[in-house]
Design a protein around this motif. Sequence first.
Motif, short mmCIF file in Angstrom:
data_model
loop_
_atom_site.label_atom_id
_atom_site.label_comp_id
_atom_site.label_asym_id
_atom_site.label_seq_id
_atom_site.Cartn_x
_atom_site.Cartn_y
_atom_site.Cartn_z
N ASP A 81 0.87 -1.36 -0.06
CA ASP A 81 0.02 0.00 -0.01
C ASP A 81 0.67 1.29 -0.15
O ASP A 81 0.70 2.17 -0.73
N TRP B 261 2.50 1.70 -3.46
CA TRP B 261 1.90 1.78 -4.50
C TRP B 261 0.92 2.84 -4.29
O TRP B 261 -0.17 3.07 -5.10
N GLN B 262 0.68 3.65 -3.31
CA GLN B 262 0.09 4.79 -2.67
C GLN B 262 -1.60 4.14 -2.90
O GLN B 262 -2.19 4.92 -3.64
N THR B 263 -1.64 3.08 -2.44
CA THR B 263 -3.02 2.52 -2.45
C THR B 263 -3.69 2.35 -1.02
O THR B 263 -2.83 2.33 0.13
N TRP C 184 -8.09 0.77 -3.24
CA TRP C 184 -8.47 2.18 -3.68
C TRP C 184 -7.07 3.02 -3.80
O TRP C 184 -6.03 2.72 -3.16
N ASN C 185 -7.26 4.02 -4.91
CA ASN C 185 -5.97 4.76 -4.79
C ASN C 185 -6.04 5.56 -3.34
O ASN C 185 -6.99 5.88 -2.97
N ARG C 186 -4.90 6.08 -2.83
CA ARG C 186 -4.56 6.73 -1.34
C ARG C 186 -5.39 7.79 -1.40
O ARG C 186 -5.92 8.41 -0.21
N ASP C 187 -5.50 8.68 -2.57
CA ASP C 187 -6.36 9.85 -2.63
C ASP C 187 -7.90 9.77 -2.46
O ASP C 187 -8.60 10.86 -2.45
N LEU D 155 -9.87 1.02 -7.41
CA LEU D 155 -8.89 0.66 -8.50
C LEU D 155 -9.03 -0.63 -8.84
O LEU D 155 -8.92 -1.06 -9.78
N THR E 171 0.81 0.90 -14.20
CA THR E 171 1.45 0.98 -12.89
C THR E 171 2.27 -0.26 -12.38
O THR E 171 2.33 -1.07 -13.11
#
Length: 175
Positions: A55, A58-60, A83-86, A98, A157
């Motif tokens: 996570d 991968w910024q998830t 999910w994307n972290r944002d 995602l 990615t």
Amino acid sequence: MHMATATHISLEQYLVTRFEPDAEYVRGEVQERNVGEYEHNTVQRAILLWFHLHDRTWQTRTIQEQRTRLSSGNVRLPDVSVWNRDVSVKPVFDQPQLIAVEVLSPEDRQSRVQEKIDDYCGFQVPNIWVVDPIKRIGWDCSDGNWTRKDRFEVSGTAIYLNLQDLFKELDAAEA
């Protein structure tokens, strides 16, 4: 709350009701989900942990059985969501994952799983993966079709899931 048969309630009532185990909300009906057996649970946990370990890189954000309110008004609970972290954290997520992963249970019917896939496609989930823990195979269903895969990848990615490696690690842990 336990249901022996389908229960019709409003979305608002569903969202404030706790079910054990949690249930999905489809076309105004509360639908029980198949509770996983050992193989289902260990594969679900392994997938969850794989993504959780990555996570940060991968910024998830990886969550199991998270209620997600789809644009159709249905509420689904994929076995594993990434999910994307944002994406904002909410009690019930309302933005596409995602990745949505469904791990099959022995009782799952393909028609019911296809309904979920169709819902995820309509919600514009870009990566929809189905894993059969008994046959040890997987399908990429991102376009609504079942395409057999041993390695899932998120285009553009570094994000991936290799089923052969996953099952080898599970076998080693069981030995």
